[in-house]
Scaffold this active site. Structure first.
Site: not given
Ligand SMILES: CC(C)(COP(=O)(O)OP(=O)(O)OC[C@H]1O[C@@H](n2cnc3c(N)ncnc32)[C@H](O)[C@@H]1OP(=O)(O)O)[C@@H](O)C(=O)NCCC(=O)NCCS
Length: 149
Positions: A69, A71, A103, A108, A115
């Site tokens: 997954i 973004v 996993e 990270n 998650y």
């Molecule tokens: C991991 C990844 C997919 C997350 O995507 P993102 O768009 O940055 O994440 P979001 O902005 O939606 O979420 C970030 C935060 O918002 C929270 N959040 C966003 N919307 C929310 C909602 N409606 N309700 C609750 N929590 C929410 C998330 O839990 C998280 O909180 P935190 O930053 O305070 O910990 C992204 O960082 C990524 O692509 N990383 C690189 C690839 C990777 O590591 N993938 C996972 C491999 S296992």
């Protein structure tokens, strides 16, 4: 505006730049392209009509494994990852998933928090699973065994 649609092998050229930009160790094109077929459930997220993220999962006998997954880095931290994860959970559930697995690298923390908020919990660690030589790190295996909705 965010939209979701199934991710097809023909979308490869549009999503591989996201794979390369988002991950520390991106999958190879061949690896990514091997993840299309009947047992896979893959989704694409569009932001204002442009590819912004995707997920790759497989679904076997009610067990769904989230294999990838990501973004686009420029759009991270705005809730898109959360929206993409919710879409994955809802769509796999509609396709009869009853338990979810993934996993993640131990370092990270952002993904792990995401998650955990979505109901996943750690059930196992694989020591030194990622990386090479001295730069190894653990894999954390997480599951969501009950439907929270
Ligand atoms: C991991 C990844 C997919 C997350 O995507 P993102 O768009 O940055 O994440 P979001 O902005 O939606 O979420 C970030 C935060 O918002 C929270 N959040 C966003 N919307 C929310 C909602 N409606 N309700 C609750 N929590 C929410 C998330 O839990 C998280 O909180 P935190 O930053 O305070 O910990 C992204 O960082 C990524 O692509 N990383 C690189 C690839 C990777 O590591 N993938 C996972 C491999 S296992």
């Amino acid at each position: 505006m965010i939209e979701f649609c199934p991710l097809l092998a023909t979308d490869f050229e549009r999503i591989y730049p996201i794979e390369q930009a988002a991950h520390l160790e991106p999958w190879s094109p061949a690896n990514l392209l091997s993840c299309f077929g009947p047992r896979y459930l893959n989704g694409l997220m569009l932001h204002d009509g442009q590819p912004a993220g995707f997920y790759i999962s497989d679904l076997v006998a009610g067990d769904s494994s989230l294999m990838n997954i990501c973004v686009l880095p420029a759009l991270q931290g705005k809730g898109l990852g959360w929206a993409l994860l919710q879409e994955y959970l809802a769509r796999s559930k509609a396709n009869r998933a009853e338990a979810w697995f993934l996993e993640v690298r131990a370092s990270n923390h952002k993904a792990i928090r995401l998650y955990e908020r979505a109901g996943f919990a750690e059930y196992c660690r694989r020591d030194g699973y990622y990386g090479t030589g001295n730069a190894r790190e653990d894999a954390i295996l997480m599951s969501r065994l009950f439907d929270l909705d």
